[in-house]
Write an enzyme that holds these catalytic residues in place. Structure first.
Site, PDB file in Angstrom:
ATOM      1  N   ASP A 109      41.065  32.040  30.904  1.00  0.00           N
ATOM      2  CA  ASP A 109      39.740  31.627  31.285  1.00  0.00           C
ATOM      3  C   ASP A 109      39.368  30.400  30.765  1.00  0.00           C
ATOM      4  OD1 ASP A 109      37.540  31.855  32.953  1.00  0.00           O
ATOM      5  OD2 ASP A 109      36.633  33.339  31.386  1.00  0.00           O
ATOM      6  N   LYS A 121      39.146  35.144  45.241  1.00  0.00           N
ATOM      7  CA  LYS A 121      38.241  35.573  43.878  1.00  0.00           C
ATOM      8  C   LYS A 121      36.946  36.071  44.250  1.00  0.00           C
ATOM      9  CE  LYS A 121      37.117  35.423  39.657  1.00  0.00           C
ATOM     10  NZ  LYS A 121      36.839  34.538  38.506  1.00  0.00           N
ATOM     11  N   HIS A 155      44.765  33.041  34.668  1.00  0.00           N
ATOM     12  CA  HIS A 155      43.258  32.823  35.095  1.00  0.00           C
ATOM     13  C   HIS A 155      42.893  31.428  34.396  1.00  0.00           C
ATOM     14  CE1 HIS A 155      38.823  34.392  35.503  1.00  0.00           C
ATOM     15  NE2 HIS A 155      38.758  33.093  35.242  1.00  0.00           N
ATOM     16  N   HIS A 170      40.534  27.524  34.732  1.00  0.00           N
ATOM     17  CA  HIS A 170      39.634  26.515  35.403  1.00  0.00           C
ATOM     18  C   HIS A 170      40.113  25.186  35.309  1.00  0.00           C
ATOM     19  CE1 HIS A 170      36.509  29.882  36.331  1.00  0.00           C
ATOM     20  NE2 HIS A 170      37.118  30.455  35.122  1.00  0.00           N
ATOM     21  N   HIS A 180      35.538  39.104  39.304  1.00  0.00           N
ATOM     22  CA  HIS A 180      34.544  39.069  38.256  1.00  0.00           C
ATOM     23  C   HIS A 180      33.636  39.980  38.058  1.00  0.00           C
ATOM     24  CE1 HIS A 180      32.362  36.147  35.247  1.00  0.00           C
ATOM     25  NE2 HIS A 180      31.414  37.251  35.554  1.00  0.00           N
ATOM     26  N   HIS A 217      39.532  38.648  33.138  1.00  0.00           N
ATOM     27  CA  HIS A 217      38.913  38.619  31.839  1.00  0.00           C
ATOM     28  C   HIS A 217      37.877  39.833  31.257  1.00  0.00           C
ATOM     29  CE1 HIS A 217      35.607  37.363  34.480  1.00  0.00           C
ATOM     30  NE2 HIS A 217      35.927  35.880  34.397  1.00  0.00           N
TER      31      HIS A 217
HETATM   32  C1  NCD Z   1      33.478  30.097  34.047  1.00  0.00           C
HETATM   33  C2  NCD Z   1      33.411  28.494  34.215  1.00  0.00           C
HETATM   34  O1  NCD Z   1      32.902  27.623  33.528  1.00  0.00           O
HETATM   35  O2  NCD Z   1      33.869  28.082  35.496  1.00  0.00           O
HETATM   36  N1  NCD Z   1      32.863  30.206  32.651  1.00  0.00           N
HETATM   37  C3  NCD Z   1      33.057  31.063  31.762  1.00  0.00           C
HETATM   38  O3  NCD Z   1      32.142  31.414  30.772  1.00  0.00           O
HETATM   39  N2  NCD Z   1      34.228  32.057  31.689  1.00  0.00           N
HETATM   40  C4  NCD Z   1      33.315  30.730  34.973  1.00  0.00           C
HETATM   41  C5  NCD Z   1      33.901  32.349  34.680  1.00  0.00           C
HETATM   42  O4  NCD Z   1      35.144  32.466  34.871  1.00  0.00           O
HETATM   43  O5  NCD Z   1      33.082  33.105  34.465  1.00  0.00           O
HETATM   44 ZN    ZN Z   2      36.982  32.351  34.839  1.00  0.00          ZN
END
Ligand code: NCD
Ligand code: ZN
Length: 348
Positions: free
Chosen positions: A246, A98, A12, A14, A135, A173
């Protein structure tokens, strides 16, 4: 002391896009072999074609010989056509879809407003074996923010599990003992990712010594007994739990602000921080399963052949890293991490 581990994967992550992506990508690629890349860009990655194009941009931005493979995801909306699922599977680069409840987190406004609207899509996914990555928080403002995961289990996830037989689910998460218990009681088609920060910190950390926007993420850190439950799950050896960092970078200026963004950047030290958490739990022997085996097994992918070496040698995390035309403040900025990545050996 040294630890030799099968090279880990991040289930996971970003990565964002453009110049910022090129900056954060190197942190993940230095240690992880593969990562499941989240689709919450602006605009979101809602089609197989968009996922393939995003994957290409990631590959083009990779440091040479990184040996890193992005595994792509689709962003589910109320309007996702059933056909898109078959197209995603046929394209061969998408490993999951997702589900963001609309309004739950960063760039989730195009998410799903009512699970009934996507039922035909979920049924197609069950048929084709494509996992739903969830999520798990309700957006009901009546529900206290610390209870939103638990309410999601009761209101959405548990009914969904029983009403779409065969649907593979990754509860992303997870942050509570309630989620741990629910996953353990669910059939083997259900698994969960856990972040390093939820293993290491409880909600008190956000307020210790003054409010810290860099420890604000969603789902928000919970109370200590939930952290303990997560640590128990991660170190238990159960194949249902695996690492999803995450890691969610935001520019410093958008974190240190009146309405700071949610997201913690941890890619610079994710494996090292897991080693700390596992060491504190007296469970270093369980680390490799969590970081390098269970996720691949769940996704039906081969485990990595490469290895990484960690040494127990403290180092100080820089105050910030480059992030496009700004900078990102990493987890533990200016503080020490007890484990250091000493090397990666690529087997060819
Ligand atoms: C994530 C993001 O910034 O894209 N933020 C987070 O707090 N984890 C989005 C997410 O996974 O909830
Ligand atoms: Zn995330």
């Amino acid at each position: 002391m040294q630890l030799l581990l099968t090279r880990p994967d991040d289930w996971h992550l970003h990565l964002r896009d453009g110049a910022a992506m090129a900056d954060v990508l190197a942190h993940s690629a230095r240690v992880f072999a593969r990562a499941v890349v989240m689709p919450n860009l602006r605009p979101p990655v809602t089609t197989a074609a968009a996922a393939a194009a995003y994957r290409r941009r990631i590959l083009d931005a990779l440091p040479r010989a990184a040996g890193f493979q992005p595994l792509m995801t689709l962003y589910l909306t109320d309007l996702t056509p059933v056909d898109e699922i078959a197209a995603a599977v046929a394209g061969g680069v998408v490993v999951g879809v997702k589900l963001y409840p609309a309004g739950a987190t960063t760039n989730s406004d195009a998410g799903v407003t009512d699970i009934e609207r996507v039922r035909p899509v979920l049924e197609a996914m069950a048929e084709l074996g494509l996992p739903l990555l969830v999520h798990g928080e309700v957006v009901d403002p009546e529900v206290d923010i610390f209870d939103r995961e638990r309410a999601f289990i009761d209101r959405v996830l548990d009914p969904l599990l029983h009403s779409v037989p065969g649907l593979r689910l990754v509860f992303e998460h997870i942050t509570t003992g309630d989620a741990v218990r629910w996953v353990l009681e669910a059939p083997a088609r259900v698994a969960a990712t856990i972040t390093p920060h939820h293993l290491l910190y409880d909600r008190n950390a956000i307020f210790a010594g003054g409010i810290s926007p860099h420890l604000y993420c969603l789902p928000v850190l919970k109370r200590e007994r939930h952290r303990e439950a997560l640590l128990w799950a991660a170190t238990s050896g159960s194949p249902r739990f695996f690492l999803g960092t995450d890691s969610a970078p935001h520019a410093r200026s958008t974190k240190e602000a009146a309405h700071g963004c949610a997201g913690i950047f941890s890619a610079h030290a994710a494996l090292e921080l897991c080693a700390e958490a596992f060491e504190d739990a007296g469970a270093l022997g369980a680390l490799q399963g969590f970081t390098s085996q269970h996720g691949a097994d769940f996704y039906g992918l081969p485990r990595n052949a490469d290895t990484v070496t960690l040494v127990r040698e403290p180092w100080t995390v820089p105050a910030a890293f480059a992030f496009g035309d700004g900078e990102v403040v990493p987890l533990r900025a200016g503080e020490t991490v007890r484990w250091r990545l000493a090397g990666t050996s690529v087997s060819r």
